[in-house]
Design a protein around this motif. Structure first.
Motif, short mmCIF file in Angstrom:
data_model
loop_
_atom_site.label_atom_id
_atom_site.label_comp_id
_atom_site.label_asym_id
_atom_site.label_seq_id
_atom_site.Cartn_x
_atom_site.Cartn_y
_atom_site.Cartn_z
N VAL A 1 11.60 0.05 9.81
CA VAL A 1 10.58 -0.34 8.82
C VAL A 1 9.86 -1.60 9.30
N GLU A 2 10.61 -2.55 9.80
CA GLU A 2 10.04 -3.83 10.25
C GLU A 2 9.07 -3.60 11.41
N THR A 3 9.48 -2.76 12.36
CA THR A 3 8.64 -2.50 13.53
C THR A 3 7.34 -1.81 13.13
N ILE A 4 7.46 -0.83 12.24
CA ILE A 4 6.26 -0.11 11.81
C ILE A 4 5.32 -1.05 11.07
N ALA A 5 5.91 -1.88 10.20
CA ALA A 5 5.08 -2.83 9.43
C ALA A 5 4.35 -3.78 10.38
N LYS A 6 5.04 -4.21 11.42
CA LYS A 6 4.42 -5.13 12.38
C LYS A 6 3.26 -4.45 13.11
N ASP A 7 3.47 -3.21 13.52
CA ASP A 7 2.40 -2.47 14.19
C ASP A 7 1.20 -2.26 13.27
N LEU B 1 2.52 18.90 -4.68
CA LEU B 1 2.18 17.72 -3.87
C LEU B 1 1.85 16.52 -4.75
N LYS B 2 1.25 16.79 -5.89
CA LYS B 2 0.88 15.71 -6.81
C LYS B 2 2.11 15.03 -7.39
N LYS B 3 3.19 15.79 -7.52
CA LYS B 3 4.43 15.19 -8.01
C LYS B 3 5.21 14.54 -6.87
N TYR B 4 5.11 15.17 -5.68
CA TYR B 4 5.96 14.77 -4.56
C TYR B 4 5.50 13.47 -3.88
N ALA B 5 4.27 13.45 -3.37
CA ALA B 5 3.82 12.29 -2.57
C ALA B 5 3.89 10.97 -3.34
N PRO B 6 3.36 10.90 -4.58
CA PRO B 6 3.41 9.62 -5.30
C PRO B 6 4.82 9.25 -5.76
N ALA B 7 5.76 10.19 -5.69
CA ALA B 7 7.14 9.86 -6.08
C ALA B 7 7.71 8.81 -5.14
N PHE B 8 7.20 8.75 -3.93
CA PHE B 8 7.69 7.77 -2.96
C PHE B 8 6.95 6.43 -3.09
N HIS B 9 5.65 6.52 -3.31
CA HIS B 9 4.83 5.32 -3.52
C HIS B 9 3.57 5.78 -4.25
N SER C 1 8.90 2.03 2.17
CA SER C 1 9.50 0.73 2.42
C SER C 1 8.58 -0.14 3.28
N VAL C 2 7.86 0.50 4.20
CA VAL C 2 6.87 -0.23 5.01
C VAL C 2 5.81 -0.83 4.09
N MET C 3 5.37 -0.05 3.11
CA MET C 3 4.36 -0.54 2.16
C MET C 3 4.88 -1.77 1.42
N GLU C 4 6.14 -1.73 1.02
CA GLU C 4 6.73 -2.88 0.33
C GLU C 4 6.74 -4.09 1.25
N GLN C 5 7.12 -3.84 2.50
CA GLN C 5 7.20 -4.92 3.49
C GLN C 5 5.84 -5.54 3.76
N LEU C 6 4.79 -4.74 3.66
CA LEU C 6 3.44 -5.22 3.97
C LEU C 6 2.87 -6.12 2.87
N GLY C 7 3.47 -6.09 1.70
CA GLY C 7 2.99 -6.94 0.61
C GLY C 7 1.54 -6.64 0.27
N GLU D 1 -2.51 -2.91 0.46
CA GLU D 1 -3.74 -2.45 -0.20
C GLU D 1 -4.74 -1.90 0.81
N ARG D 2 -4.56 -2.28 2.08
CA ARG D 2 -5.46 -1.80 3.13
C ARG D 2 -4.80 -0.71 3.98
N VAL D 3 -3.79 -0.08 3.41
CA VAL D 3 -3.08 0.98 4.13
C VAL D 3 -3.04 2.24 3.26
N GLN D 4 -3.30 3.38 3.85
CA GLN D 4 -3.23 4.65 3.13
C GLN D 4 -2.29 5.58 3.87
N VAL D 5 -1.25 6.03 3.17
CA VAL D 5 -0.33 7.01 3.75
C VAL D 5 -0.72 8.40 3.26
N LEU D 6 -0.85 9.32 4.19
CA LEU D 6 -1.21 10.70 3.88
C LEU D 6 -0.11 11.63 4.34
#
Lengths: 176, 198
Positions: free
Chosen positions: B185-191, B115-123, B86-92, B96-101
Motif C-alpha cells: 500500500v505504501e509503495t503504491i501510494a508513493k508512486d 457493479l454499483k453495489k460492488y465497487a463503492p463497497a470498497f471506497h 487502503s491506498v486512498m486512505e493513505q493518500l489523504g 481527491e485527485r485519484v480515480q480507481v476504476l
C-alpha cells in the motif's frame, strides 16, 4: 524503445492468471505448509476447538461483500495432537456453498485452483489468508452485518469437528 | 519586430516546457514498472456503474488506477480492491485527485446493478466499468490483459482466468505504470503521489 520492450517483458512475466477451481474437492499434491508460514494480522476472533481437543481454529474472518457476490473466509488451523490432520470441508449456514480453494504463484503467475493439500502436521499450522488458501463462500442466503459473527463448522479426515466463529469484516479489510 | 520576438519567445518557452514534461515522464523513478510511451492502453470506452460512458479524458487532472477483475472472484480481486482502498486512505487529501476504476472481465454476470453495489463497497469513489462482450475483449487486449472464460460446471458456474496487477495513468491521461500485486500500500501510494506531481 528499449524501456518499452523491457516493460513489456516485465509485464508479461509479472502477469498472473487466476483459474477456476473444482469446488469442494481435495487432491493430494505438493505440501501447502511452506506457502503458509508467513504472518497474518487478522487474528481477532477468539475461537477455540470444540469437539476436537487437539485442533484449533483461530482468527477466522469473512470479507463481507454485497449479496449475491461470493466472498471468502480466512483463518488459521493449529494441530497440537499426535497425528497429522487434514481439513476436508467447511460449512456455514449463511452460505449454500462453501469450498476450499488456493491461489498459487509460480514465476509471477498466480493461479486459483482447488485446495490440493489441506494437511495440518503435528505441532504445525495451516493458514488460510488472502492470495493463498481461502474458503470460497457462495450463494449467500442472507446479508451479513459487518461486525457480527458467523458460526463455522470445520470437518477433518479423522472425523473430528471444530466449531468456530468468524468475524464479519468490511470489504476493504487489508490483511498484512 | 517586437511582436515577432515575443512570438518566437513564446514558441521557445512552450517547446522547452513540453520538453521538460516529456523528460519528467521519461526519467521519473517508480517502484512499479514504468510503461510510459507504450503503444497500447491509450484509452478505453466503457460505461460506468451509473450508466455514463467513460473514457480517460473524463478524468483529466486525476491519476487514474485501472484494475481488471470480476465480482465472482472471491480472493485476489477483493484483496486488490481492498488494497487500493487502503491506498486512498493513505493518500489523504491527495485521494481527491485519484480515480480507481474496476473494469469487469465478466460482463455477463457483472450487471450494472451488481457493479454499483460492488465497487463503492470498497471506497465510495470507486467506479465499476463495463462493456459488452466485444468491448470487454477489445479493452482487455488493449491493456494486454489475459482473459479466458472457463467452461461452466454442472451448476452453470464458471470462472474467468485473468492477469493480476493494476495500471495507472498520470493526470494528463498518459498510461504510466503497471503495478503488480506484490507492491505494498505504501509503495503504491508513493508512486501515485509521484504521478500526481507530473
Amino acid at each position: 524503445m528499449k524501456r518499452i520492450a523491457f516493460s513489456m517483458l516485465m509485464l508479461y512475466s509479472a502477469s498472473s492468471v487466476y483459474a477456476a477451481s473444482v469446488h469442494g474437492q481435495h487432491g493430494s499434491a505438493a505440501s501447502a505448509q511452506n506457502q503458509d508460514k508467513t504472518a497474518q494480522s487478522a487474528n481477532t476472533s477468539q475461537d477455540k476447538a470444540s469437539n476436537s481437543k487437539t485442533l484449533t481454529v483461530s482468527g477466522c474472518w469473512i470479507r463481507s461483500l454485497p449479496k449475491p457476490v461470493p466472498s471468502a473466509a480466512y483463518f488459521v488451523i493449529k494441530n497440537s495432537g499426535t497425528n497429522d490432520a487434514e481439513l476436508t470441508s467447511l460449512a456455514m449456514s449463511e452460505f449454500d456453498e462453501v469450498s476450499l480453494h488456493q491461489t498459487t504463484n509460480h514465476g509471477g503467475q498466480s493461479k486459483m485452483v482447488m485446495a490440493h493439500n489441506t494437511l495440518i502436521p503435528v505441532a504445525g499450522e495451516l493458514k488460510f489468508k488472502p492470495g493463498s488458501y481461502h474458503a470460497m463462500l457462495e450463494k449467500p442466503n442472507q446479508a451479513l452485518t459487518i461486525g457480527s459473527q458467523v458460526k463455522a463448522e470445520f470437518a477433518f479426515d479423522s472425523g473430528e469437528i471444530v466449531t468456530a466463529t468468524c468475524d464479519v469484516k468490511p470489504p476493504n479489510t487489508v490483511s498484512e | 519586430m517586437k511582436k515577432l520576438y515575443r512570438i518566437i519567445g513564446v514558441i521557445l518557452l512552450a517547446t522547452a516546457l513540453a520538453g521538460c514534461q516529456q523528460d519528467n515522464a521519461a526519467t521519473q523513478e517508480f517502484a512499479a514498472t514504468d510503461i510510459t510511451g507504450g503503444p497500447w492502453g491509450g484509452n478505453f470506452q466503457l460505461v460506468d456503474h451509473n450508466g455514463q460512458l467513460r473514457t480517460i479524458a473524463d478524468f483529466e487532472g486525476k491519476a487514474v488506477v485501472v484494475f481488471f477483475g470480476y465480482t465472482n472472484c472471491p480472493d485476489v480481486c477483493p484483496t486488490t480492491m481492498a488494497k487500493l482502498a487502503s491506498v486512498m486512505e493513505q493518500l489523504g487529501s491527495d485521494a481527491e485527485r485519484v480515480q480507481v476504476l474496476m473494469v469487469t472481465l465478466d460482463p455477463k454476470r457483472d450487471t450494472p446493478e451488481i457493479l454499483k453495489k460492488y465497487a463503492p463497497a470498497f471506497h465510495p469513489s470507486f467506479l465499476g466499468l463495463r462493456g459488452n462482450e466485444q468491448q470487454t475483449e477489445s479493452t482487455a487486449k488493449e491493456f494486454k490483459t489475459l482473459r479466458t472464460l472457463q467452461s461452466p460446471d454442472e451448476n452453470g458456474s464458471y470462472t474467468v482466468d485473468h492477469s493480476g496487477g493494476t495500471y495507472a495513468y498520470d493526470p494528463h491521461g498518459r498510461l504510466r505504470l503497471y503495478i503488480n500485486d506484490q507492491h505494498s500500500v505504501e509503495t503504491i501510494a508513493k508512486d501515485i503521489r509521484a504521478l500526481l506531481k507530473t
